[in-house]
Design a protein around this motif. Structure first.
Motif, PDB file in Angstrom:
ATOM      1  N   LEU A   1       0.828  -1.200   0.000  1.00 39.99           N
ATOM      2  CA  LEU A   1       0.000   0.000   0.000  1.00 39.99           C
ATOM      3  C   LEU A   1       0.869   1.258   0.000  1.00 39.99           C
ATOM      4  O   LEU A   1       2.069   1.200   0.279  1.00 39.99           O
ATOM      5  N   ALA A   2       0.247   2.398  -0.275  1.00 37.89           N
ATOM      6  CA  ALA A   2       0.991   3.667  -0.288  1.00 37.89           C
ATOM      7  C   ALA A   2       1.613   3.956   1.068  1.00 37.89           C
ATOM      8  O   ALA A   2       2.730   4.485   1.159  1.00 37.89           O
ATOM      9  N   ASN A   3       0.894   3.633   2.138  1.00 32.17           N
ATOM     10  CA  ASN A   3       1.462   3.639   3.484  1.00 32.17           C
ATOM     11  C   ASN A   3       1.578   2.179   3.912  1.00 32.17           C
ATOM     12  O   ASN A   3       0.612   1.590   4.394  1.00 32.17           O
ATOM     13  N   PRO A   4       2.746   1.548   3.696  1.00 34.99           N
ATOM     14  CA  PRO A   4       2.858   0.097   3.873  1.00 34.99           C
ATOM     15  C   PRO A   4       2.652  -0.338   5.326  1.00 34.99           C
ATOM     16  O   PRO A   4       2.937   0.401   6.256  1.00 34.99           O
ATOM     17  N   ILE A   5       2.140  -1.556   5.473  1.00 35.83           N
ATOM     18  CA  ILE A   5       1.720  -2.023   6.789  1.00 35.83           C
ATOM     19  C   ILE A   5       2.452  -3.301   7.210  1.00 35.83           C
ATOM     20  O   ILE A   5       2.967  -4.055   6.380  1.00 35.83           O
ATOM     21  N   VAL A   6       2.429  -3.547   8.523  1.00 37.59           N
ATOM     22  CA  VAL A   6       3.119  -4.692   9.113  1.00 37.59           C
ATOM     23  C   VAL A   6       2.611  -6.009   8.534  1.00 37.59           C
ATOM     24  O   VAL A   6       3.404  -6.917   8.244  1.00 37.59           O
TER      25      VAL A   6
ATOM     26  N   GLU B   1       3.549 -11.139   5.545  1.00 44.76           N
ATOM     27  CA  GLU B   1       3.079 -11.991   4.458  1.00 44.76           C
ATOM     28  C   GLU B   1       4.142 -12.142   3.377  1.00 44.76           C
ATOM     29  O   GLU B   1       4.360 -13.237   2.840  1.00 44.76           O
ATOM     30  N   GLY B   2       4.821 -11.045   3.055  1.00 45.43           N
ATOM     31  CA  GLY B   2       5.881 -11.110   2.059  1.00 45.43           C
ATOM     32  C   GLY B   2       7.049 -11.967   2.522  1.00 45.43           C
ATOM     33  O   GLY B   2       7.633 -12.731   1.741  1.00 45.43           O
ATOM     34  N   ALA B   3       7.395 -11.861   3.805  1.00 44.17           N
ATOM     35  CA  ALA B   3       8.496 -12.665   4.339  1.00 44.17           C
ATOM     36  C   ALA B   3       8.150 -14.155   4.287  1.00 44.17           C
ATOM     37  O   ALA B   3       9.000 -14.995   3.956  1.00 44.17           O
ATOM     38  N   GLN B   4       6.894 -14.492   4.577  1.00 41.11           N
ATOM     39  CA  GLN B   4       6.463 -15.883   4.509  1.00 41.11           C
ATOM     40  C   GLN B   4       6.552 -16.402   3.074  1.00 41.11           C
ATOM     41  O   GLN B   4       6.997 -17.534   2.835  1.00 41.11           O
ATOM     42  N   MET B   5       6.142 -15.568   2.112  1.00 44.05           N
ATOM     43  CA  MET B   5       6.227 -15.974   0.711  1.00 44.05           C
ATOM     44  C   MET B   5       7.675 -16.232   0.302  1.00 44.05           C
ATOM     45  O   MET B   5       7.979 -17.214  -0.401  1.00 44.05           O
ATOM     46  N   ALA B   6       8.576 -15.353   0.755  1.00 53.58           N
ATOM     47  CA  ALA B   6       9.997 -15.529   0.426  1.00 53.58           C
ATOM     48  C   ALA B   6      10.541 -16.828   1.023  1.00 53.58           C
ATOM     49  O   ALA B   6      11.285 -17.568   0.361  1.00 53.58           O
ATOM     50  N   ARG B   7      10.178 -17.114   2.265  1.00 53.72           N
ATOM     51  CA  ARG B   7      10.625 -18.354   2.909  1.00 53.72           C
ATOM     52  C   ARG B   7      10.086 -19.575   2.181  1.00 53.72           C
ATOM     53  O   ARG B   7      10.826 -20.523   1.874  1.00 53.72           O
TER      54      ARG B   7
ATOM     55  N   PRO C   1      13.094 -14.285  13.868  1.00 55.31           N
ATOM     56  CA  PRO C   1      11.868 -14.825  14.470  1.00 55.31           C
ATOM     57  C   PRO C   1      10.921 -13.731  14.951  1.00 55.31           C
ATOM     58  O   PRO C   1      11.278 -12.559  15.025  1.00 55.31           O
ATOM     59  N   GLY C   2       9.703 -14.158  15.290  1.00 56.27           N
ATOM     60  CA  GLY C   2       8.731 -13.233  15.867  1.00 56.27           C
ATOM     61  C   GLY C   2       8.041 -12.393  14.818  1.00 56.27           C
ATOM     62  O   GLY C   2       7.941 -12.758  13.644  1.00 56.27           O
ATOM     63  N   THR C   3       7.553 -11.226  15.236  1.00 52.44           N
ATOM     64  CA  THR C   3       6.877 -10.308  14.335  1.00 52.44           C
ATOM     65  C   THR C   3       7.740  -9.076  14.104  1.00 52.44           C
ATOM     66  O   THR C   3       8.626  -8.752  14.908  1.00 52.44           O
ATOM     67  N   TYR C   4       7.445  -8.376  13.032  1.00 50.09           N
ATOM     68  CA  TYR C   4       8.253  -7.208  12.669  1.00 50.09           C
ATOM     69  C   TYR C   4       8.310  -6.177  13.787  1.00 50.09           C
ATOM     70  O   TYR C   4       9.365  -5.581  14.037  1.00 50.09           O
TER      71      TYR C   4
END
Length: 395
Positions: free
Chosen positions: A70-75, A80-86, A115-118
């Motif tokens: 999004l224009a103001n990117p969110i956690v 979700e992107g990190a999971q896709m990369a993994r 690990p954990g959340t951003y």
């Protein structure tokens, strides 16, 4: 002049019209890339994504596309992107697009192996401030806008919708390893976004020049960026196909990112982050513009010493002015630039924001991004921050 400082910009910056083609030949940091783009259509509509995918394919690099930013990117999208990369075994990240996509790519690169959340790693506000202990995936930044300069700094700004916090973060590993800055990829940016993005770069430079951690290199970068943006942004807004203006703005943006690497933004950015955290429809550059006259007028009265040089960079011959008028010459030039780029009609009252929120906005700014207030040339108290917000609503 500050005589004790660090200078660290490890990014290989490949700059110039047409140089995106060198993605097909430059040494890459991996063999499978997650390409991070926005949820909009511009990256596909103008062929930028296809260009990048083909260039990587020429180097036998597989690609996976994450297209939710999004224009103001969110956690949530970082995770979700990190999971896709993994899940896809990606070993490097490509951020393609505006600052939101590249910032998200940086944050995703952190979270693939940590690990954990951003928000565990965020140092301000409700963040837990944990150290990044695991590998950050290498990142290639390919900006298609001239504004954030994120291709030349480690910083990434992400919003936590649950807590209404928009906070910057960065470590050495979030510097892009390669940045390809091709102004031909910026020709499609519409006039109003060209203006907003250009002024974001302008304020990175101006704030970095005023910050109490400025240094010789950041001063040079900052004043040159202010000069280039003042001269070329009105042209690019009027004629987006003007390559001279687009190239100058592309460099000014990257150079302002170098200001952020060698100095820092100050509390104007903290205050704007509060605005767009309260109302995500506030485009970052537009928010900065709407705050700017009130903010810099206050600072120029409190700490006038460095403002004449900023006015000179904007083309004002301050030697012809009485010494007492030289700091405020910057404010006059700023107002004129805002008018020249057709942004003098911006009004905070047109958003889901109200002057009665000034106290809450000040609390948010001084908590979520409170660190930037410590870098101000003048240390403001809450009442003064509230006053700037109120003045901006009244403008």
């Amino acid at each position: 002049m500050n005589t004790s400082f660090n200078y660290f910009i490890p990014t290989n910056i490949i700059f110039g019209a047409g140089r995106i083609k060198e993605l097909a030949t430059v040494a890459l940091p991996g063999t499978k890339a997650l390409i991070v783009i926005s949820s909009g259509t511009s990256m596909t509509r103008f062929g930028y994504l296809d260009t990048v995918v083909k260039a990587l394919k020429a180097q036998k690099v597989e690609t996976v596309i994450f297209s939710k930013i999004l224009a103001n990117p969110i956690v949530d999208h970082v995770m979700e992107g990190a999971q896709m990369a993994r899940e896809n075994g990606c070993d490097f990240i490509v951020g393609l697009g505006g600052g939101s996509s590249i910032d998200s790519a940086k944050s995703i690169a952190v979270m693939v192996h940590n690990p954990g959340t951003y928000w565990d790693y965020i140092g301000g506000g409700t963040g837990k401030g944990k150290p990044v202990t695991e590998k950050v995936l290498p990142l290639i930044a390919i900006p298609t806008t001239a504004g954030t300069g994120t291709e030349a700094d480690p910083w990434t700004v992400i919003t936590n919708l649950e807590t209404k916090e928009k906070i910057g973060f960065g470590v050495a590993g979030t510097f892009p390893v390669i940045a390809i800055v091709d102004p031909e990829m910026m020709l499609s940016v519409p006039a109003h976004l060209t203006a907003y993005q250009g002024m974001d770069a302008f304020f990175h430079a101006a704030e970095g020049y005023l910050a109490n951690v400025h240094q010789p290199a950041s001063d040079l970068f900052a004043l040159d960026s202010v000069k280039l943006i003042t001269k070329h942004l009105p042209t690019a807004v009027k004629d987006g196909s003007n390559m001279e203006a687009r190239t100058a703005l592309a460099w000014a943006s990257t150079q302002s990112g170098m200001v952020e690497s060698t100095s820092s933004c100050i509390s104007q950015h903290s205050m704007e982050h509060a605005l767009s955290a309260f109302d995500p429809s506030v485009t970052h550059g537009a928010g900065l513009i709407m705050l700017s006259v009130s903010y810099f007028s206050f600072m120029a009265k409190k700490v006038p010493e460095r403002f004449p040089a900023l006015a000179e960079a904007m083309g004002v011959d301050v030697s012809k002015l009485p010494e007492s008028e030289r700091p405020m010459a910057f404010i006059s030039a700023l107002k004129q630039l805002i008018k020249d780029i057709n942004c003098d009609g911006l009004d905070l009252n047109d958003y889901k924001l109200d002057k009665s929120q000034a106290g809450a906005l000040a609390d948010n700014a001084m908590t979520a991004m409170g660190f930037l207030f410590t870098l101000d040339p003048y240390q403001m108290n809450k009442d003064e921050v509230v006053g700037i917000f109120e003045s901006a609503f009244d403008a």
